[in-house]
Every structure is written in C-alpha cells, then in structure tokens.
Design a protein around this motif. Sequence first.
Motif, PDB file in Angstrom:
ATOM      1  N   LEU A   1     -58.978  97.028  49.554  1.00  0.00           N
ATOM      2  CA  LEU A   1     -58.399  97.071  48.215  1.00  0.00           C
ATOM      3  C   LEU A   1     -57.853  98.454  47.906  1.00  0.00           C
ATOM      4  CD1 LEU A   1     -57.865  95.781  45.463  1.00  0.00           C
ATOM      5  CD2 LEU A   1     -60.186  96.441  44.789  1.00  0.00           C
ATOM      6  N   LEU A   2     -58.598  99.491  48.259  1.00  0.00           N
ATOM      7  CA  LEU A   2     -58.143 100.862  48.008  1.00  0.00           C
ATOM      8  C   LEU A   2     -56.860 101.154  48.772  1.00  0.00           C
ATOM      9  CD1 LEU A   2     -58.567 103.667  46.794  1.00  0.00           C
ATOM     10  CD2 LEU A   2     -60.017 104.210  48.776  1.00  0.00           C
ATOM     11  N   TYR A   3     -56.814 100.742  50.039  1.00  0.00           N
ATOM     12  CA  TYR A   3     -55.611 100.983  50.833  1.00  0.00           C
ATOM     13  C   TYR A   3     -54.411 100.239  50.250  1.00  0.00           C
ATOM     14  CZ  TYR A   3     -52.242 100.863  54.596  1.00  0.00           C
ATOM     15  OH  TYR A   3     -51.085 100.958  55.314  1.00  0.00           O
ATOM     16  N   GLU A   4     -54.646  98.993  49.825  1.00  0.00           N
ATOM     17  CA  GLU A   4     -53.560  98.191  49.274  1.00  0.00           C
ATOM     18  C   GLU A   4     -53.001  98.835  48.011  1.00  0.00           C
ATOM     19  OE1 GLU A   4     -50.798  95.151  48.959  1.00  0.00           O
ATOM     20  OE2 GLU A   4     -52.141  95.641  50.621  1.00  0.00           O
ATOM     21  N   VAL A   5     -53.901  99.251  47.124  1.00  0.00           N
ATOM     22  CA  VAL A   5     -53.460  99.831  45.858  1.00  0.00           C
ATOM     23  C   VAL A   5     -52.765 101.172  46.076  1.00  0.00           C
ATOM     24  CG1 VAL A   5     -54.247 100.780  43.645  1.00  0.00           C
ATOM     25  CG2 VAL A   5     -55.200  98.625  44.490  1.00  0.00           C
ATOM     26  N   ILE A   6     -53.319 102.025  46.927  1.00  0.00           N
ATOM     27  CA  ILE A   6     -52.726 103.350  47.135  1.00  0.00           C
ATOM     28  C   ILE A   6     -51.386 103.233  47.854  1.00  0.00           C
ATOM     29  CG2 ILE A   6     -53.626 104.002  49.400  1.00  0.00           C
ATOM     30  CD1 ILE A   6     -53.693 106.160  46.213  1.00  0.00           C
ATOM     31  N   SER A   7     -51.214 102.183  48.667  1.00  0.00           N
ATOM     32  CA  SER A   7     -49.933 102.003  49.352  1.00  0.00           C
ATOM     33  C   SER A   7     -48.818 101.655  48.376  1.00  0.00           C
ATOM     34  CB  SER A   7     -50.049 100.917  50.424  1.00  0.00           C
ATOM     35  OG  SER A   7     -50.206  99.630  49.844  1.00  0.00           O
ATOM     36  N   TRP A   8     -49.193 101.116  47.207  1.00  0.00           N
ATOM     37  CA  TRP A   8     -48.179 100.808  46.208  1.00  0.00           C
ATOM     38  C   TRP A   8     -47.445 102.058  45.749  1.00  0.00           C
ATOM     39  CZ3 TRP A   8     -51.691  97.307  42.649  1.00  0.00           C
ATOM     40  CH2 TRP A   8     -51.991  96.137  43.345  1.00  0.00           C
TER      41      TRP A   8
END
Length: 223
Positions: free
Chosen positions: A13-20
Amino acid sequence: MNVLTILRSVEELLYEVISWLLFYPRTLWMTVMRPLRTMRYSDSEQRDRPEQQYLETLSPPLFLVLSILLAHGAELAFGLDVERGTSALGRLVTGNEQALLAFRALLFSLYAVIFAWLALRLTGKRIDRESLRAPFFAQCYLAGATAILISLGSIGLRANSDLTVAAGGLVIAATTVWYIAVEAVWLRRECGRGPVAAVAIALAAYAGASALVFSLGLIVAWR
C-alpha cells in the motif's frame, strides 16, 4: 492474518501510494499534451494481462478519482467551503467527504461513458460490458484531466481577486475547448466521420452530458 502478512500489505500500500507522486503528474502531462496518443495507449493496455496493464501510468479510473481528490484538497487548502444540500438527497451526498467525492467522480465519469457509448453506437458495434470497457477507460483519461483543470478554474472563480477570477474563467474556457476538440478528432478517427460532422457530434454529446450533469447537480442542491 499474521503480522508478516499485515506488514507486507502495508508495504504494498505504501509503495502504491508513494508511486502516485510520480505517475499522477506524468499521466496528467501525457493526457494534456498528447491526449489521442494517451487514449491509444489505454486501448493497447486493455489487450495486456491485468497484471501488466498501465505500468507506465496510472490506470484511467484511478487517475480520474485522484484528480477529483486533489481538486477537493485544493478547495480545502484555499479555505473554500462546500455548499451543503438541505434536502434529504443533498444531505446524503454532501454530508460527508466520501459521498461528495464519489458523487463528483460520478458526474465526470458520465462524460466518459456517454462518449464511449456514442463511439460504439456510431460504429455499429454491440454495446455490452466488455465492448464498452476499452473506450470508457480511454475516455477516463480525458475526464480526469478535465476534472482537475475545471476544478482549479472554479476555485479561481470563487476567489475575491479580479485577476484570479479572470484566470479561472480562462482555464475553464480553454479546457472546455480542448476537451471538445480532442473528442471531435477522436470521433473522426474512431467512427470515420468528416471533420464538420465530428465537431457537431462532439458538441452535441458534450452539451447533452453537461445538461445531465447540471440536472443532477440541481437535484442534489434542491432545497
């Protein structure tokens, strides 16, 4: 669910959000500067396996939702209050942030689904959940870019400065012209229509979608 599974879920989840932070501006830039190429990219991604789709950008529906979310965040940052409906439906829609954002996403997605449906209708293709998916996803890129630009322009219109109001109006006008022009070229390519017919169809579809959106807004705001 053990602790390790929870930590892995948080990691994803952290990776997905920060990739935004990288892929949202990239997707917005691609859509505004090369809208037709971006729409063709979406069409090609629909032919890939689900896990291989949209690796270079945000998926179109996510891009649309994030555009709505960022626009609302900009409203709050500038201290602009959202007008709350007083009817039962108005209170339901505007009574909490989640319902309000979902309603706004629905309004902008109406443009996407109307143009996607229109393209299928004009080309004589069967309209079902599968055939509608690709053009709808492609249209969501346009809807997302339009949502953030129109919303920022609306913030300018609600400001006290004459310069800001003029800039906001210019942004809205330019975005509207851009959107209709892109749709006209897209319809011409997708449906084989002439330039005059494509512009006329794009204008009519945009007017119809806007009337529907305006009507839904009035229903929610009705006192």
